[in-house]
Design an enzyme around this catalytic site. Sequence first.
Site, PDB file in Angstrom:
ATOM      1  N   GLY A   9      15.918   6.303   8.736  1.00  0.00           N
ATOM      2  CA  GLY A   9      15.946   5.538   7.489  1.00  0.00           C
ATOM      3  C   GLY A   9      16.210   6.445   6.299  1.00  0.00           C
ATOM      4  CG  ASP A  57      19.927  -1.711  14.477  1.00  0.00           C
ATOM      5  OD1 ASP A  57      18.697  -1.613  14.657  1.00  0.00           O
ATOM      6  OD2 ASP A  57      20.460  -2.706  13.950  1.00  0.00           O
ATOM      7  CB  SER A 137       2.230   0.023   5.253  1.00  0.00           C
ATOM      8  OG  SER A 137       1.999  -0.787   4.120  1.00  0.00           O
ATOM      9  CE1 TYR A 150       6.483  -3.778   6.572  1.00  0.00           C
ATOM     10  CE2 TYR A 150       4.579  -4.065   5.139  1.00  0.00           C
ATOM     11  CZ  TYR A 150       5.608  -3.274   5.629  1.00  0.00           C
ATOM     12  OH  TYR A 150       5.766  -1.981   5.180  1.00  0.00           O
ATOM     13  N   PRO A 180       1.390   4.383   2.670  1.00  0.00           N
ATOM     14  CG  PRO A 180       3.596   4.958   2.226  1.00  0.00           C
ATOM     15  CD  PRO A 180       2.700   4.466   3.328  1.00  0.00           C
ATOM     16  CB  VAL A 183       6.747   3.197  -2.417  1.00  0.00           C
ATOM     17  CG1 VAL A 183       7.608   4.393  -2.837  1.00  0.00           C
ATOM     18  CG2 VAL A 183       5.498   3.656  -1.669  1.00  0.00           C
ATOM     19  CB  THR A 185      12.022   1.966  -1.935  1.00  0.00           C
ATOM     20  OG1 THR A 185      11.354   0.901  -1.240  1.00  0.00           O
ATOM     21  CG2 THR A 185      11.113   3.179  -2.004  1.00  0.00           C
TER      22      THR A 185
HETATM   23  P1  NDP Z   1      14.067   1.021   1.888  1.00  0.00           P
HETATM   24  O1  NDP Z   1      14.497  -0.379   2.112  1.00  0.00           O
HETATM   25  O2  NDP Z   1      14.456   1.688   0.632  1.00  0.00           O
HETATM   26  O3  NDP Z   1      14.532   1.931   3.129  1.00  0.00           O
HETATM   27  C1  NDP Z   1      14.434   1.465   4.446  1.00  0.00           C
HETATM   28  C2  NDP Z   1      15.187   2.421   5.352  1.00  0.00           C
HETATM   29  O4  NDP Z   1      15.023   1.957   6.720  1.00  0.00           O
HETATM   30  C3  NDP Z   1      16.674   2.457   5.069  1.00  0.00           C
HETATM   31  O5  NDP Z   1      17.140   3.790   5.117  1.00  0.00           O
HETATM   32  C4  NDP Z   1      17.292   1.649   6.211  1.00  0.00           C
HETATM   33  O6  NDP Z   1      18.553   2.183   6.572  1.00  0.00           O
HETATM   34  C5  NDP Z   1      16.287   1.916   7.344  1.00  0.00           C
HETATM   35  N1  NDP Z   1      16.357   0.830   8.304  1.00  0.00           N
HETATM   36  C6  NDP Z   1      15.975  -0.451   8.142  1.00  0.00           C
HETATM   37  N2  NDP Z   1      16.289  -1.181   9.235  1.00  0.00           N
HETATM   38  C7  NDP Z   1      16.863  -0.329  10.104  1.00  0.00           C
HETATM   39  C8  NDP Z   1      17.424  -0.477  11.410  1.00  0.00           C
HETATM   40  N3  NDP Z   1      17.416  -1.662  12.033  1.00  0.00           N
HETATM   41  N4  NDP Z   1      17.947   0.613  12.023  1.00  0.00           N
HETATM   42  C9  NDP Z   1      17.967   1.803  11.399  1.00  0.00           C
HETATM   43  N5  NDP Z   1      17.448   2.014  10.162  1.00  0.00           N
HETATM   44  C10 NDP Z   1      16.917   0.953   9.533  1.00  0.00           C
HETATM   45  O7  NDP Z   1      12.463   1.000   2.021  1.00  0.00           O
HETATM   46  P2  NDP Z   1      11.351   2.157   1.944  1.00  0.00           P
HETATM   47  O8  NDP Z   1      11.932   3.473   1.724  1.00  0.00           O
HETATM   48  O9  NDP Z   1      10.307   1.678   1.022  1.00  0.00           O
HETATM   49  O10 NDP Z   1      10.749   2.026   3.419  1.00  0.00           O
HETATM   50  C11 NDP Z   1      10.601   3.118   4.295  1.00  0.00           C
HETATM   51  C12 NDP Z   1       9.358   2.917   5.126  1.00  0.00           C
HETATM   52  O11 NDP Z   1       8.212   2.905   4.272  1.00  0.00           O
HETATM   53  C13 NDP Z   1       9.313   1.597   5.909  1.00  0.00           C
HETATM   54  O12 NDP Z   1       8.782   1.858   7.191  1.00  0.00           O
HETATM   55  C14 NDP Z   1       8.335   0.750   5.093  1.00  0.00           C
HETATM   56  O13 NDP Z   1       7.702  -0.217   5.873  1.00  0.00           O
HETATM   57  C15 NDP Z   1       7.372   1.825   4.607  1.00  0.00           C
HETATM   58  N6  NDP Z   1       6.552   1.478   3.464  1.00  0.00           N
HETATM   59  C16 NDP Z   1       7.146   1.129   2.269  1.00  0.00           C
HETATM   60  C17 NDP Z   1       6.332   0.834   1.184  1.00  0.00           C
HETATM   61  C18 NDP Z   1       6.890   0.368  -0.118  1.00  0.00           C
HETATM   62  O14 NDP Z   1       6.125  -0.180  -0.934  1.00  0.00           O
HETATM   63  N7  NDP Z   1       8.172   0.593  -0.392  1.00  0.00           N
HETATM   64  C19 NDP Z   1       4.861   0.933   1.272  1.00  0.00           C
HETATM   65  C20 NDP Z   1       4.373   1.298   2.561  1.00  0.00           C
HETATM   66  C21 NDP Z   1       5.200   1.585   3.597  1.00  0.00           C
HETATM   67  P3  NDP Z   1      19.878   1.321   6.887  1.00  0.00           P
HETATM   68  O15 NDP Z   1      19.724   0.012   6.181  1.00  0.00           O
HETATM   69  O16 NDP Z   1      20.999   2.167   6.413  1.00  0.00           O
HETATM   70  O17 NDP Z   1      19.860   1.196   8.372  1.00  0.00           O
HETATM   71  C1  8X3 Z   2       4.587  -1.963   1.894  1.00  0.00           C
HETATM   72  C2  8X3 Z   2       3.440  -2.226   0.997  1.00  0.00           C
HETATM   73  O1  8X3 Z   2       1.726  -3.953   0.232  1.00  0.00           O
HETATM   74  O2  8X3 Z   2       4.065  -4.660   0.374  1.00  0.00           O
HETATM   75  O3  8X3 Z   2       4.165  -1.638   3.163  1.00  0.00           O
HETATM   76  O4  8X3 Z   2       2.773  -4.343   2.348  1.00  0.00           O
HETATM   77  S1  8X3 Z   2       2.979  -3.871   1.016  1.00  0.00           S
END
Ligand code: NDP
Ligand code: 8X3
Length: 249
Positions: A9, A57, A137, A150, A180, A183, A185
């Site tokens: 990711g 993927d 998370s 989720y 986290p 965040v 993003t």
């Molecule tokens: P983004 O949406 O910014 O990034 C998600 C990343 O996951 C992208 O690089 C995407 O790449 C990759 N991804 C998603 N689906 C697939 C797939 N099927 N195959 C390969 N890669 C995949 O979100 P975040 O950076 O916030 O999320 C990263 C992690 O952090 C996740 O696990 C999320 O659950 C976790 N998280 C996020 C929080 C938040 O508040 N943002 C809080 C807690 C945890 P691409 O689409 O190019 O494949």
């Molecule tokens: C991402 C944070 O609170 O949206 O894992 O589930 S929350």
Amino acid sequence: MAKIAFVTGATSGIGWATAIELAKQGYHIVATGRRTERLQELKQQITTVPVFTLEFDVRDKEAIQQAVDSLPEEWQQIEVLVNNAGNAHGLSPVQSGSLEDWDAMIDINVKGLLYVSHAVIPLMQKYRKGHIINIGSIAGKEVYPNGNVYCASKHAVDAISKAMRIDLVQEGIKVSEVNPGAVETEFSEVRFKGDKDRAAAVYQGFEPLSAQDIAELIAFMATRPAHVNLAEVLVLPSAQASATIINKQ
Ligand code: NDP
Ligand code: 8X3
């Protein structure tokens, strides 16, 4: 021998920032994701260390194995695996949730993390050394309204991280988990299927964490001495007390 970090990711958010931060620490980076152009952009941005990109993927176990098998010899001694790829899809009560969204979250967040680990662990076992950092998370510690599947997927990441730590301790492989809170993003944009206004509203009225905040934490974990494993961290914005209690002004 170069230190190698494999980040899933890496095309966005936490994964993107982590690849850059680990590169600053001198790791050579294997960056993975589905969006080729983003992987190329990341490769151009990291100029101080080599970057190897793999497009797959995480739902496709054959593609993952093929990609890992395709790594040239000098890229195979993976020291750090950051299992970051994942997303939320939808936010609905269980009685009206979308089956496609449920499949996506379980297949990507849970099975994808397992498939990637299954392909990479043998490379770590070979050298009896390695560090797996799973991105969980706060949703893996609590459940909240409409978060059902989720939250279940992230509770699974929590259980898998603890189980991996037990199974891999005899192999000399450390396992850590970063949990986290909010965040900012592309996460909410994906959850709300491209609705940018609804996504932006999630982060209004308080200062959320940035991807950089999480990347620095991951880099700190990865660079502890060999005898130290920072096993689990819950990291929240200062304005957040629980999954649902956020002090919004
Ligand atoms: P983004 O949406 O910014 O990034 C998600 C990343 O996951 C992208 O690089 C995407 O790449 C990759 N991804 C998603 N689906 C697939 C797939 N099927 N195959 C390969 N890669 C995949 O979100 P975040 O950076 O916030 O999320 C990263 C992690 O952090 C996740 O696990 C999320 O659950 C976790 N998280 C996020 C929080 C938040 O508040 N943002 C809080 C807690 C945890 P691409 O689409 O190019 O494949
Ligand atoms: C991402 C944070 O609170 O949206 O894992 O589930 S929350």
